[in-house]
Write a protein that holds these residues in place. Structure first.
Motif, short mmCIF file in Angstrom:
data_model
loop_
_atom_site.label_atom_id
_atom_site.label_comp_id
_atom_site.label_asym_id
_atom_site.label_seq_id
_atom_site.Cartn_x
_atom_site.Cartn_y
_atom_site.Cartn_z
N ARG A 12 0.82 -1.23 0.00
CA ARG A 12 0.00 0.00 0.00
C ARG A 12 0.84 1.26 0.00
O ARG A 12 0.40 2.31 -0.46
N ASP A 13 2.06 1.16 0.54
CA ASP A 13 2.91 2.34 0.61
C ASP A 13 4.33 1.88 0.90
O ASP A 13 4.55 0.82 1.51
N LEU A 29 4.82 0.20 -3.91
CA LEU A 29 3.43 0.53 -4.13
C LEU A 29 3.05 0.18 -5.56
O LEU A 29 3.75 0.53 -6.51
N GLY A 30 1.93 -0.54 -5.71
CA GLY A 30 1.53 -1.00 -7.04
C GLY A 30 1.87 -2.45 -7.29
O GLY A 30 1.58 -2.97 -8.36
N GLN A 98 0.12 1.39 -9.83
CA GLN A 98 -0.45 2.16 -8.73
C GLN A 98 -1.93 2.45 -8.92
O GLN A 98 -2.69 2.50 -7.95
N ASP A 99 -2.37 2.65 -10.17
CA ASP A 99 -3.78 2.95 -10.40
C ASP A 99 -4.66 1.77 -9.98
O ASP A 99 -5.68 1.96 -9.30
#
Length: 244
Positions: A12-13, A29-30, A98-99
């Motif tokens: 998530r981060d 992330l992603g 990431q999207d």
């Protein structure tokens, strides 16, 4: 660490370094990490990392494969062999971007909330809906193969069910061994004890039991002790146990 379930880890981060059968890889992330049952995997943050992990019971995952490919498969035993054939990579890093990862965040947050509430019966259908939403985004990125294409792909892994085998009726020795474990789960059982009780060698009982139940006798005993109840693969009581 290794778990007797499928792990789906959503970053998530931040970022981290993973260590597993695929070697050493960076995740950010992603990324979504997919870890098969009984696969060793560890990691450490690269500065900091935030992730949500879904632990999905292996029998539950096989059940979903069966219904997904219901037009091709005869029963859940076929589904088990089919899944072991096409999902041969024991650990994968899925670069979903990431999207797409952003789409997962509210669903993961709600899964966490429902898990904390600890009301699996009341929230059963919502949990399934959230899981299917996550799977719909992640599944297209899962690598599949009809044949082994890399050295990391494993044809068999003890104590999971062997990949290349002809399914047959449950052997009486395996059933008898399972009955013994269920009858007295508090006993300090050893594979040698079970082998003596069912009149097989230590290596034979291990192989026969894994072929029947998809896990070693000791792993099965651990499941009984932790769960406090009997739940056999494919017995019509498949369920998902969620921890986020």
């Amino acid at each position: 660490m290794a778990y007797d379930c499928v792990r789906v880890i959503v970053v998530r981060d931040g970022s981290a370094i993973l260590f597993s059968e695929f070697g050493t890889r960076a995740v950010n992330l992603g990324d979504v990490v997919l870890i098969g049952p009984n696969v060793l995997c560890g990691g450490e943050p690269d500065g900091h990392v935030t992730a949500t992990t879904i632990y999905a019971d292996t029998d539950y995952v096989i059940d979903q494969v069966f219904w997904q490919y219901i037009g091709l498969l005869q029963d859940r035993l076929d589904a088990q062999e089919f899944a072991a054939t096409i999902y041969t990579e024991p650990a994968q890093v899925l670069r979903i971007g990431q999207d797409r990862a952003g789409l997962l965040m509210p669903w993961l947050d709600e899964l966490v909330t429902l898990d904390v509430k600890d009301e699996p019966v009341a929230n059963f259908y919502r949990i399934q809906a959230l899981w299917f939403s996550v799977s719909h985004v992640v599944a297209p990125f899962v690598k599949t193969s009809a044949v082994r294409t890399s050295p990391t792909q494993r044809a068999t892994t003890w104590p999971t069910t062997p990949r290349h085998r002809r399914f047959a009726p449950l052997r009486q020795e395996a059933r008898s061994a399972a009955d013994l474990l269920r009858a007295d789960p508090s006993r300090q059982w050893s594979v040698t004890d079970l082998a003596r009780e069912v009149h097989l060698s230590k290596s034979q009982i291990g192989r026969v039991f894994v072929e029947a139940y998809g896990k070693s006798p000791i792993a099965y005993l651990t499941m009984l002790r932790v769960g406090g109840h009997e739940r056999l693969p494919g017995d019509g009581h498949e369920a998902a146990w969620w921890r986020t």
